[in-house]
Motif scaffolding. Structure first.
Motif, mmCIF file in Angstrom:
data_model
loop_
_atom_site.group_PDB
_atom_site.id
_atom_site.type_symbol
_atom_site.label_atom_id
_atom_site.label_comp_id
_atom_site.label_asym_id
_atom_site.label_seq_id
_atom_site.Cartn_x
_atom_site.Cartn_y
_atom_site.Cartn_z
ATOM 1 N N GLN A 1 6.839 -1.502 -7.267
ATOM 2 C CA GLN A 1 6.787 -2.821 -7.887
ATOM 3 C C GLN A 1 8.237 -3.139 -8.269
ATOM 4 N N VAL A 2 8.809 -4.151 -7.656
ATOM 5 C CA VAL A 2 10.240 -4.415 -7.803
ATOM 6 C C VAL A 2 10.484 -5.419 -8.928
ATOM 7 N N LYS B 1 13.924 -13.587 -9.499
ATOM 8 C CA LYS B 1 13.017 -13.673 -10.632
ATOM 9 C C LYS B 1 11.589 -13.830 -10.121
ATOM 10 N N HIS B 2 10.636 -13.563 -10.997
ATOM 11 C CA HIS B 2 9.228 -13.591 -10.612
ATOM 12 C C HIS B 2 8.795 -15.010 -10.272
ATOM 13 N N ILE B 3 8.189 -15.155 -9.088
ATOM 14 C CA ILE B 3 7.639 -16.437 -8.670
ATOM 15 C C ILE B 3 6.256 -16.181 -8.081
ATOM 16 N N LYS B 4 5.250 -16.894 -8.547
ATOM 17 C CA LYS B 4 3.912 -16.728 -8.004
ATOM 18 C C LYS B 4 3.841 -17.438 -6.651
ATOM 19 N N THR B 5 3.309 -16.721 -5.647
ATOM 20 C CA THR B 5 3.240 -17.287 -4.304
ATOM 21 C C THR B 5 1.898 -17.929 -4.007
ATOM 22 N N LEU C 1 11.446 -4.227 -20.732
ATOM 23 C CA LEU C 1 11.607 -4.093 -19.284
ATOM 24 C C LEU C 1 10.339 -3.606 -18.583
ATOM 25 N N LEU C 2 9.678 -2.621 -19.157
ATOM 26 C CA LEU C 2 8.540 -2.010 -18.473
ATOM 27 C C LEU C 2 7.272 -2.852 -18.504
ATOM 28 N N VAL C 3 7.295 -3.961 -19.204
ATOM 29 C CA VAL C 3 6.128 -4.855 -19.189
ATOM 30 C C VAL C 3 6.432 -6.153 -18.445
ATOM 31 N N GLU C 4 7.575 -6.216 -17.798
ATOM 32 C CA GLU C 4 7.917 -7.403 -17.020
ATOM 33 C C GLU C 4 7.031 -7.530 -15.785
ATOM 34 N N GLU C 5 6.805 -8.771 -15.363
ATOM 35 C CA GLU C 5 6.114 -9.030 -14.106
ATOM 36 C C GLU C 5 7.072 -8.723 -12.954
ATOM 37 N N PRO C 6 6.617 -8.013 -11.935
ATOM 38 C CA PRO C 6 7.491 -7.746 -10.795
ATOM 39 C C PRO C 6 7.681 -8.965 -9.917
ATOM 40 N N LEU C 7 8.624 -8.888 -9.009
ATOM 41 C CA LEU C 7 8.839 -9.942 -8.033
ATOM 42 C C LEU C 7 7.621 -10.051 -7.115
ATOM 43 N N SER C 8 7.477 -11.217 -6.479
ATOM 44 C CA SER C 8 6.334 -11.456 -5.603
ATOM 45 C C SER C 8 6.683 -11.156 -4.152
ATOM 46 N N PHE C 9 5.832 -10.361 -3.501
ATOM 47 C CA PHE C 9 5.951 -10.090 -2.070
ATOM 48 C C PHE C 9 4.591 -10.347 -1.429
ATOM 49 N N THR C 10 4.586 -10.716 -0.179
ATOM 50 C CA THR C 10 3.343 -10.983 0.521
ATOM 51 C C THR C 10 2.615 -9.672 0.799
ATOM 52 N N GLU D 1 0.830 -1.203 0.000
ATOM 53 C CA GLU D 1 0.000 0.000 0.000
ATOM 54 C C GLU D 1 0.870 1.260 0.000
ATOM 55 N N GLY D 2 2.107 1.113 -0.434
ATOM 56 C CA GLY D 2 3.084 2.187 -0.353
ATOM 57 C C GLY D 2 2.843 3.356 -1.294
ATOM 58 N N VAL D 3 3.534 4.435 -1.011
ATOM 59 C CA VAL D 3 3.402 5.681 -1.766
ATOM 60 C C VAL D 3 3.685 5.461 -3.256
ATOM 61 N N PHE D 4 4.677 4.627 -3.569
ATOM 62 C CA PHE D 4 5.099 4.466 -4.962
ATOM 63 C C PHE D 4 4.578 3.178 -5.597
ATOM 64 N N LYS D 5 3.412 2.736 -5.190
ATOM 65 C CA LYS D 5 2.885 1.460 -5.681
ATOM 66 C C LYS D 5 2.576 1.461 -7.181
ATOM 67 N N ASP D 6 2.511 2.644 -7.786
ATOM 68 C CA ASP D 6 2.276 2.731 -9.232
ATOM 69 C C ASP D 6 3.568 2.896 -10.020
ATOM 70 N N LYS D 7 4.698 2.810 -9.336
ATOM 71 C CA LYS D 7 5.994 2.928 -9.993
ATOM 72 C C LYS D 7 6.752 1.611 -9.915
ATOM 73 N N LYS D 8 7.702 1.436 -10.819
ATOM 74 C CA LYS D 8 8.562 0.262 -10.804
ATOM 75 C C LYS D 8 9.991 0.678 -10.469
ATOM 76 N N ALA D 9 10.720 -0.246 -9.880
ATOM 77 C CA ALA D 9 12.121 0.021 -9.542
ATOM 78 C C ALA D 9 12.901 -1.276 -9.637
#
Length: 275
Positions: free
Chosen positions: A183-184, A269-273, A215-224, A135-143
């Motif tokens: 989104q990492v 790498k991206h892993i679905k949890t 790069l900008l269409v990649e799936e981000p890493l998964s976090f809980t 729910e972070g401030v930059f949830k609409d950005k990627k890094a």
């Protein structure tokens, strides 16, 4: 991608370094796609690393009991942060993607880049108690992190002397980037370029350029997600989430492993949890 803005936070002293080449490759590839690319060259800027009371223009609220987080939060609200911080915050606000390009120092980022993180990602601007993680401030950005190592890949394995690179990356990718809501994207790791033949370095850069194409269409890493934790219990996993994963072989993430084996490549790498 024509309207996307990319900010590269770059930390290397030499313009002839591999990191410089990786940075230049990113600028060229992303600009060719129509992105607006801005680079913060921290060493060239002589960016100040130390977070001090000088980061606040004018009087601080409580000089006798100076608290950097609270003082800079107030200064941010009042437009009284130092000009260098305000300029970097402007760049960050406008960016859709942020790439941190650096040589790994002591299993982390160089001091000048850590100073950028300490000073630019201020309380209020980059995070609050209510706005963090999913729910972070930059949830609409990627890094993402893009970095070189001094050790070969095998040394950063689960059996290697340096330990699992996934564990090394957790404080950076979860504790800084994801904490602020980003989104990492999976890191771009250049394994020991100073210790390999020139043609191998060229191959690394070729692979990087290829990745940059999408790069900008990649799936981000998964976090809980944050809503999987109970605030009233000290942000522990909710019982139903814990129960759902009781029979799983691996934990949810490198950091939240439920006493189980660490999930392989969770930070690389991206892993679905399945959360």
């Amino acid at each position: 991608m024509a309207s996307k803005k990319v900010l590269i936070i770059y930390a290397h002293q030499s313009s002839s370094s591999f990191n410089a080449a990786a940075k230049d490759a990113a600028v060229e590839a992303l600009a060719a796609q129509g992105c607006m690319v801005e680079v913060s060259d921290l060493y060239a800027m002589k960016f100040t690393a130390a977070a001090t009371a000088e980061d606040v223009n004018g009087e601080v609220k409580d000089a006798a009991h100076f608290c950097y987080a609270e003082e800079t939060k107030l200064a941010w609200k009042e437009g009284k942060l130092s000009l260098d911080i305000m300029e970097e915050q402007r760049k960050l606000t406008e960016a859709d993607l942020v790439i941190f390009q650096f040589p790994m120092y002591w299993f982390s980022v160089p001091a000048i880049m850590k100073g950028w993180i300490d000073r630019v990602l201020t309380l209020g601007f980059a995070f609050t108690q209510e706005k963090r993680y999913s729910e972070g401030v930059f949830k609409d950005k990627k890094a993402m992190l893009s970095f070189t190592t001094g050790s070969q890949e095998s040394m950063f394995s689960d059996n290697g002397i340096n330990g699992d690179m996934n564990v090394t990356l957790w404080p950076l990718q979860n504790g800084i980037l994801h904490y602020c809501g980003f989104q990492v994207l999976a890191p771009q790791i250049f394994w020991a370029p100073s210790n390999v033949p020139r043609e191998d370095c060229s191959a690394m850069l070729t692979s990087w350029r290829s990745r940059l194409d999408s790069l900008l269409v990649e799936e981000p890493l998964s976090f809980t997600p944050l809503d999987c934790f109970e605030k009233d219990s000290g942000f522990q996993l909710k019982p139903d989430v814990h129960e759902k994963h009781a029979s799983q072989e691996f934990g949810l993430t490198v950091g939240i492993h439920l006493g189980k084996r660490l999930p392989p490549n969770n930070q690389m790498k991206h892993i679905k949890t399945g959360v």
